[in-house]
Design an enzyme around this catalytic site. Sequence first.
Site, PDB file in Angstrom:
ATOM      1  CE  LYS A  80       4.453   5.207  -9.201  1.00 19.63           C
ATOM      2  NZ  LYS A  80       5.581   4.295  -9.291  1.00 19.63           N
TER       3      LYS A  80
ATOM      4  N   GLY B 110       6.851  -5.547   1.832  1.00 16.52           N
ATOM      5  CA  GLY B 110       5.799  -5.890   0.871  1.00 16.52           C
ATOM      6  C   GLY B 110       6.395  -6.691  -0.268  1.00 16.52           C
TER       7      GLY B 110
ATOM      8  CB  VAL C 122      10.105  -4.253  -3.446  1.00 17.09           C
ATOM      9  CG1 VAL C 122      11.586  -4.096  -3.738  1.00 17.09           C
ATOM     10  CG2 VAL C 122       9.286  -3.833  -4.655  1.00 17.09           C
TER      11      VAL C 122
HETATM   12  P1  NAD Z   1       3.819  -3.040  -1.187  1.00 14.26           P
HETATM   13  O1  NAD Z   1       2.533  -2.338  -1.036  1.00 14.26           O
HETATM   14  O2  NAD Z   1       3.812  -4.461  -1.616  1.00 14.26           O
HETATM   15  O3  NAD Z   1       4.629  -3.002   0.207  1.00 14.26           O
HETATM   16  C1  NAD Z   1       4.753  -1.869   0.986  1.00 14.26           C
HETATM   17  C2  NAD Z   1       4.937  -2.349   2.420  1.00 14.26           C
HETATM   18  O4  NAD Z   1       5.274  -1.222   3.222  1.00 14.26           O
HETATM   19  C3  NAD Z   1       3.673  -2.974   3.017  1.00 14.26           C
HETATM   20  O5  NAD Z   1       3.989  -4.211   3.628  1.00 14.26           O
HETATM   21  C4  NAD Z   1       3.221  -1.942   4.048  1.00 14.26           C
HETATM   22  O6  NAD Z   1       2.552  -2.514   5.157  1.00 14.26           O
HETATM   23  C5  NAD Z   1       4.543  -1.326   4.443  1.00 14.26           C
HETATM   24  N1  NAD Z   1       4.444   0.002   5.040  1.00 14.26           N
HETATM   25  C6  NAD Z   1       3.643   1.045   4.682  1.00 14.26           C
HETATM   26  N2  NAD Z   1       3.882   2.104   5.494  1.00 14.26           N
HETATM   27  C7  NAD Z   1       4.858   1.729   6.355  1.00 14.26           C
HETATM   28  C8  NAD Z   1       5.525   2.372   7.414  1.00 14.26           C
HETATM   29  N3  NAD Z   1       5.239   3.621   7.771  1.00 14.26           N
HETATM   30  N4  NAD Z   1       6.477   1.683   8.083  1.00 14.26           N
HETATM   31  C9  NAD Z   1       6.775   0.402   7.742  1.00 14.26           C
HETATM   32  N5  NAD Z   1       6.171  -0.258   6.747  1.00 14.26           N
HETATM   33  C10 NAD Z   1       5.212   0.386   6.070  1.00 14.26           C
HETATM   34  O7  NAD Z   1       4.737  -2.152  -2.133  1.00 14.26           O
HETATM   35  P2  NAD Z   1       5.987  -2.601  -3.005  1.00 14.26           P
HETATM   36  O8  NAD Z   1       5.522  -2.937  -4.367  1.00 14.26           O
HETATM   37  O9  NAD Z   1       6.798  -3.578  -2.220  1.00 14.26           O
HETATM   38  O10 NAD Z   1       6.788  -1.227  -3.119  1.00 14.26           O
HETATM   39  C11 NAD Z   1       7.548  -0.715  -2.029  1.00 14.26           C
HETATM   40  C12 NAD Z   1       8.155   0.632  -2.411  1.00 14.26           C
HETATM   41  O11 NAD Z   1       9.006   0.470  -3.547  1.00 14.26           O
HETATM   42  C13 NAD Z   1       7.124   1.686  -2.837  1.00 14.26           C
HETATM   43  O12 NAD Z   1       7.567   2.948  -2.427  1.00 14.26           O
HETATM   44  C14 NAD Z   1       7.121   1.614  -4.352  1.00 14.26           C
HETATM   45  O13 NAD Z   1       6.736   2.819  -4.950  1.00 14.26           O
HETATM   46  C15 NAD Z   1       8.591   1.325  -4.601  1.00 14.26           C
HETATM   47  N6  NAD Z   1       8.828   0.661  -5.876  1.00 14.26           N
HETATM   48  C16 NAD Z   1       8.224  -0.527  -6.149  1.00 14.26           C
HETATM   49  C17 NAD Z   1       8.466  -1.154  -7.366  1.00 14.26           C
HETATM   50  C18 NAD Z   1       7.860  -2.495  -7.686  1.00 14.26           C
HETATM   51  O14 NAD Z   1       8.311  -3.139  -8.646  1.00 14.26           O
HETATM   52  N7  NAD Z   1       6.882  -2.956  -6.926  1.00 14.26           N
HETATM   53  C19 NAD Z   1       9.313  -0.557  -8.310  1.00 14.26           C
HETATM   54  C20 NAD Z   1       9.952   0.651  -7.979  1.00 14.26           C
HETATM   55  C21 NAD Z   1       9.683   1.250  -6.760  1.00 14.26           C
END
Ligand code: NAD
Length: 367
Positions: free
Chosen positions: A94, A196, A198
């Site tokens: 990562k 976000g 996901v």
């Molecule tokens: P993203 O940045 O698109 O969305 C994250 C969202 O969380 C944002 O809207 C942000 O404003 C919100 N956020 C941040 N802190 C917060 C809080 N304290 N309370 C409420 N909301 C808050 O990220 P993503 O790609 O949607 O990923 C979300 C999670 O899933 C992450 O932890 C990421 O590591 C994990 N993940 C993502 C993927 C992927 O394919 N994108 C794969 C596996 C795991």
Amino acid sequence: MISDVINSKDIQKIAPVFGQPSFDNHEQVVFCNDKDTGLKAIIGIHSTVLGPALGGTRMWQYNSEWEALNDVLRLSRGMSFKAAITGLNLGGGKAVIIGDAKTQKTPELMKRFGEFVHSLSGNYITAEDVGMETADMDLVREVTPYVTGISESKGGAGNPSPITAYGVFMGMKAAAKYKFGSEVLEDKVVYVQGIGHVGESLVEHLVDEGANVFIADINEERLDEVSKKYGVNIYNGDDIYSEEMDIYSPCALGATVNDETIFKINAKVIAGAANNQLENEQKHGKILQERNIAYAPDFLINAGGIINVYAELENYDRKEIMRKTENIYNTTLEIFKKANQSNLTTHHAALAIAEQRIATRKLENSK
Ligand code: NAD
């Protein structure tokens, strides 16, 4: 361009001075600094036993470099187990870039980051994570082939988030089957924390299924947008954990199940996309078990994204991606049963399978 490689012994030596980072015999940790572009990044390679270490890049405004190091160590370790339990021939890695993705991310910075990735000769392969877009990976692709999650127009598999969300949905359904006796989520009260890439896609699946969805985010614009688009409720309170719900779905950042929240959590199931949801795997996993809260291990149910980006390396098609992602349902259900039979936490039960696969391959590799 300065690249500092810290070896395992160094981290073990300095860790007690600053508090405990989540060091777990990582193979390599690389600090990347570039004054011209303002790039400050850390790449963590936990294991390459099963294959090249693949894992996304997160851009976040960490309070300190130490906090960023801790995050990259935890995240890269989780990737090893995610790939292992999903049956992919990938190791765990990562990267984190320290900074505000909205104001500090520039094409030059992304390309310079790509050069650091390239310098690792394919031991680490990157993709998008929090704060990253497919377009950013396209920029990285200009300087290195060791990147996935690039645009379909550029030969990639596109944004992995919808596939991640589908896998989380499958894992959530398996948890519901185990806990409630049916995988149907109609009328279940589900709180999605973080809408976000996901989270939004997950909300869509939940709404299609007829769940009663509440959304929470620190970004108010997103809340309005997603609420209007799908007709879901906005949670405006300041203590989401105490709210009575069927399913809590952490889809923002990790470690939301911690000492402060764990006894407040008023959900019957926890199933979400965020990596490293348990601040302390052993302690918090055990308390969830004792409290009879069905926890779907994060690294198992959020593997859809890695399945999707792996397809870019292995050239398999959409049908196969969906088949593998759908299978998260079966694996999750098996983990719940195995944990129950062996009186293990679900996290531990999943980890044991992943660790076993890595250990077996290590033995084979050494022959
Ligand atoms: P993203 O940045 O698109 O969305 C994250 C969202 O969380 C944002 O809207 C942000 O404003 C919100 N956020 C941040 N802190 C917060 C809080 N304290 N309370 C409420 N909301 C808050 O990220 P993503 O790609 O949607 O990923 C979300 C999670 O899933 C992450 O932890 C990421 O590591 C994990 N993940 C993502 C993927 C992927 O394919 N994108 C794969 C596996 C795991």
